[in-house]
Design a protein around this motif. Structure first.
Motif, short mmCIF file in Angstrom:
data_model
loop_
_atom_site.label_atom_id
_atom_site.label_comp_id
_atom_site.label_asym_id
_atom_site.label_seq_id
_atom_site.Cartn_x
_atom_site.Cartn_y
_atom_site.Cartn_z
N ASP A 39 -20.01 -6.93 -31.66
CA ASP A 39 -21.02 -5.94 -31.29
C ASP A 39 -21.96 -5.63 -32.45
O ASP A 39 -22.70 -4.65 -32.42
N ARG A 40 -21.92 -6.47 -33.48
CA ARG A 40 -22.79 -6.32 -34.64
C ARG A 40 -23.08 -7.70 -35.20
O ARG A 40 -22.33 -8.66 -34.94
N PRO A 41 -24.17 -7.87 -35.96
CA PRO A 41 -24.43 -9.17 -36.58
C PRO A 41 -23.26 -9.59 -37.47
O PRO A 41 -22.64 -8.76 -38.14
N ALA A 42 -22.98 -10.89 -37.47
CA ALA A 42 -21.82 -11.42 -38.21
C ALA A 42 -22.30 -12.52 -39.13
O ALA A 42 -22.23 -13.71 -38.81
N TRP A 43 -22.80 -12.12 -40.30
CA TRP A 43 -23.38 -13.08 -41.24
C TRP A 43 -22.35 -13.58 -42.26
O TRP A 43 -21.54 -12.81 -42.77
N VAL A 44 -22.37 -14.88 -42.53
CA VAL A 44 -21.54 -15.48 -43.57
C VAL A 44 -22.41 -16.43 -44.38
O VAL A 44 -23.48 -16.87 -43.93
N ASP A 45 -21.94 -16.75 -45.59
CA ASP A 45 -22.60 -17.72 -46.44
C ASP A 45 -21.88 -19.05 -46.23
O ASP A 45 -20.73 -19.22 -46.66
N GLY A 46 -22.52 -20.01 -45.55
CA GLY A 46 -21.81 -21.25 -45.28
C GLY A 46 -22.72 -22.37 -44.84
O GLY A 46 -23.94 -22.22 -44.71
N ASP A 47 -22.10 -23.50 -44.59
CA ASP A 47 -22.78 -24.70 -44.11
C ASP A 47 -22.71 -24.68 -42.59
O ASP A 47 -21.62 -24.81 -42.02
N PRO A 48 -23.83 -24.51 -41.89
CA PRO A 48 -23.77 -24.35 -40.43
C PRO A 48 -23.15 -25.56 -39.73
O PRO A 48 -22.43 -25.40 -38.74
N THR A 49 -23.40 -26.76 -40.25
CA THR A 49 -22.81 -27.95 -39.63
C THR A 49 -21.30 -27.92 -39.74
O THR A 49 -20.57 -28.19 -38.77
N ARG A 50 -20.79 -27.57 -40.92
CA ARG A 50 -19.33 -27.55 -41.12
C ARG A 50 -18.69 -26.37 -40.38
O ARG A 50 -17.57 -26.50 -39.87
N LEU A 51 -19.37 -25.24 -40.32
CA LEU A 51 -18.83 -24.10 -39.58
C LEU A 51 -18.74 -24.44 -38.09
O LEU A 51 -17.77 -24.09 -37.41
N SER A 52 -19.75 -25.11 -37.58
CA SER A 52 -19.70 -25.54 -36.18
C SER A 52 -18.58 -26.55 -35.97
O SER A 52 -17.91 -26.54 -34.93
N GLN A 53 -18.34 -27.40 -36.97
CA GLN A 53 -17.24 -28.36 -36.89
C GLN A 53 -15.89 -27.65 -36.82
O GLN A 53 -15.00 -28.05 -36.06
N ILE A 54 -15.74 -26.58 -37.58
CA ILE A 54 -14.50 -25.79 -37.54
C ILE A 54 -14.26 -25.26 -36.13
O ILE A 54 -13.19 -25.44 -35.54
N VAL A 55 -15.27 -24.57 -35.59
CA VAL A 55 -15.12 -23.98 -34.26
C VAL A 55 -14.94 -25.07 -33.21
O VAL A 55 -14.10 -24.96 -32.31
N GLY A 56 -15.72 -26.16 -33.34
CA GLY A 56 -15.61 -27.25 -32.38
C GLY A 56 -14.24 -27.89 -32.36
O GLY A 56 -13.70 -28.20 -31.29
N ASN A 57 -13.65 -28.12 -33.54
CA ASN A 57 -12.30 -28.71 -33.58
C ASN A 57 -11.28 -27.81 -32.91
O ASN A 57 -10.38 -28.28 -32.20
#
Length: 519
Positions: free
Chosen positions: A258-276
């Motif tokens: 219910d609020r913005p959820a900002w992190v410092d990261g590599d979007p491709t690798r973060l998407s890979q984490i969630v995708g796996n």
């Protein structure tokens, strides 16, 4: 033996005992001490007239006292030799030291015990060495067991790898057979094409996972960090994977923070984490099941949860779940597939982002939950507007240098669908000659070429004043960070691993053609 002889023998014994480095003592037949040698008094600091049982019990370790006394009086009662290890602590020594105590009964001609002679020998250093040897042996046993386990898992992995790489080859071969006989454009032909595309994507994912695990273990993955809003990233990733759940008959729900959820990261690798994690949920949840993805956030942390109602995880598997090549599916048919690398990749990538991942399950058929926790950052001061996808560039001249004839021809067909004029060459020298005659805007070049490799081709083109504005793209199976750096050093503008995402390649060529035209 006369009394005088006995006394003379006793004096000789005491003289000998006083010269010994061990503690020497003598006792009456009832076990009460009547003599200690000089070494005892040097260590204990007690007066020489103190020869009671209390004098030696007071320096004995409390844990050893009862055991030692019980065994001593058992020997006194039976006449059996006395032997025991115990610990003494003397006033000038800061630690308890181990001693070996031994005593033998002295008997007269009738067999009656007349006295006991005993020694206490310092064995502390030997005990310490023995303990160190035992610890070393335990470590070596543990290491040997770990090596046996690693060897077993290596053998299992190679068998699984062979299985997983062979499996896609059968439908690809079958589909090629169908394509060679089916009417072009027919439903049967399109179905075969879709099968080939799916199986190639599957093999590409297997190879990418292998390379990524190796790079993570060698700390060679470099994150391209930026501010990432995890609500949006998780939403996009869920939508990208929704079709997988639909094919499996599994419902997929999404709840965002219910609020913005900002992190410092590599979007491709973060998407890979969630995708796996999503692929895992789809793989291990049967038809009619459900999966839920959610994001929660506070000022310090962003959490992503992937929960499913699937087959669950055995309790003894949970601690090992994130190890490379660890498989929950060990059945012979391996119906759920995979190399057991997905969760190891998740753990490695999460930790590279300074986060943690945790798995939980109540047991078989009770579903599973994975939680990824990442450090939160403040929202960026301003958000750059997202740029619209560029329009397709007008006709560009593309030279493809590729020694694999099938790969070259099919890539030519794909690029021509993007309105580019494409020319082919199949060796390094041929590529250079064609580049001089064709004057391409962009050269897409393999690295492993006959005659001269792709690096030599790039350096030769860069050395030609008439072609210095030509854009160079390395398209190769050599895709490690070192390979990318070597390509940059040779003069390549871009680097793509095989097989490429053709839409991404076409967009890249559009950008390079426009840049070449502007130049």
């Amino acid at each position: 033996m006369t009394l005088a002889a006995v006394r003379a023998s006793e004096v000789k014994f005491q003289q000998l005992a006083d010269s010994m480095p061990q503690i020497v003592w003598a006792c009456h037949p009832d076990g009460s001490p009547y003599y200690y040698n000089r070494r005892w008094y040097e260590l204990s600091g007690l007066p020489e007239d103190m020869r009671t049982e209390a004098s030696w019990v007071r320096v004995l370790h409390p844990d050893d006292q009862q055991r030692c006394l019980d065994l001593w009086y058992e020997s006194v009662r039976t006449g059996e030799p006395f032997q025991i290890e115990y610990r003494f602590k003397f006033p000038h020594i800061d630690e308890y030291r181990w001693y070996l105590g031994r005593a033998l009964a002295v008997r007269d001609e009738s067999g009656r015990i007349t006295r006991w002679y005993g020694t206490s020998t310092d064995i502390h250093d030997a005990k310490r060495t023995e303990a160190a040897l035992r610890a070393s042996e335990e470590r070596h046993r543990a290491l040997a067991e770990a090596l046996r386990e690693a060897d077993r898992r290596k053998d299992e992995f190679l068998a699984v790898l062979s299985h997983e790489l062979r499996n896609p080859l059968a439908p690809i071969k079958n589909s090629l057979y169908v394509l060679s006989r089916a009417t072009p454009g027919s439903e049967r032909a399109r179905r075969a094409e879709r099968v080939i595309e799916r199986q190639i994507e599957h093999m590409t994912r297997l190879i990418d996972d292998l390379l990524d695990v190796t790079r993570i273990s060698r700390r060679k993955i470099q994150l391209r960090r930026t501010a990432v809003e995890m609500n949006e990233l998780v939403r996009r990733t869920v939508e990208d994977h929704r079709s997988v759940f639909e094919r499996s008959g599994v419902s997929l729900e999404l709840t965002l923070a219910d609020r913005p959820a900002w992190v410092d990261g590599d979007p491709t690798r973060l998407s890979q984490i969630v995708g796996n994690l999503l692929q895992n949920a789809a793989k291990f949840t049967g038809p009619g099941g459900w999966a839920r993805a959610s994001v929660t956030a506070d000022e310090t942390e962003v959490r992503v949860h992937i929960r499913d109602s699937g087959m669950g995880i055995e309790a003894d598997m949970l601690p090992r779940l994130f190890s490379p090549f660890m498989q929950a599916d060990t059945t012979l048919d391996r119906s759920r597939g995979g190399l057991g690398l997905g969760l190891a990749l998740v753990k490695g990538l999460v930790e590279l982002h300074g986060g943690h991942v945790h798995a939980a399950s109540e047991g078989p058929n009770q579903g599973a939950e994975f939680e990824v926790r990442l450090p939160a950052i403040a929202a960026p001061a301003s958000e750059a507007p997202s740029s619209a996808a560029p329009d397709r560039a007008s006709l560009g001249r593309i030279l493809v240098i590729e020694d694999n004839l099938d790969a070259a021809e099919t890539l030519k067909d794909a690029l021509e669908l993007g309105d580019h004029e494409v020319c082919l060459a199949h060796s390094g020298p041929e590529g250079l000659a064609t580049a001089r005659a064709f004057r391409p805007d962009v050269v897409v070049c393999d690295i492993g070429l006959p005659g001269m490799d792709g690096y030599e081709v790039a350096r030769a083109i860069r050395a030609d004043p008439t072609q210095r504005a030509t854009k160079l793209v390395a398209l190769t199976g050599y895709a490690s960070p070192e390979d990318r750096q070597r390509a940059r050093d040779a003069g390549f503008d871009r680097h793509l691993g095989k097989p490429p995402d053709l839409d991404a390649l076409l967009q890249m060529l559009d950008e390079l053609v426009r840049a070449r035209t502007s130049a």
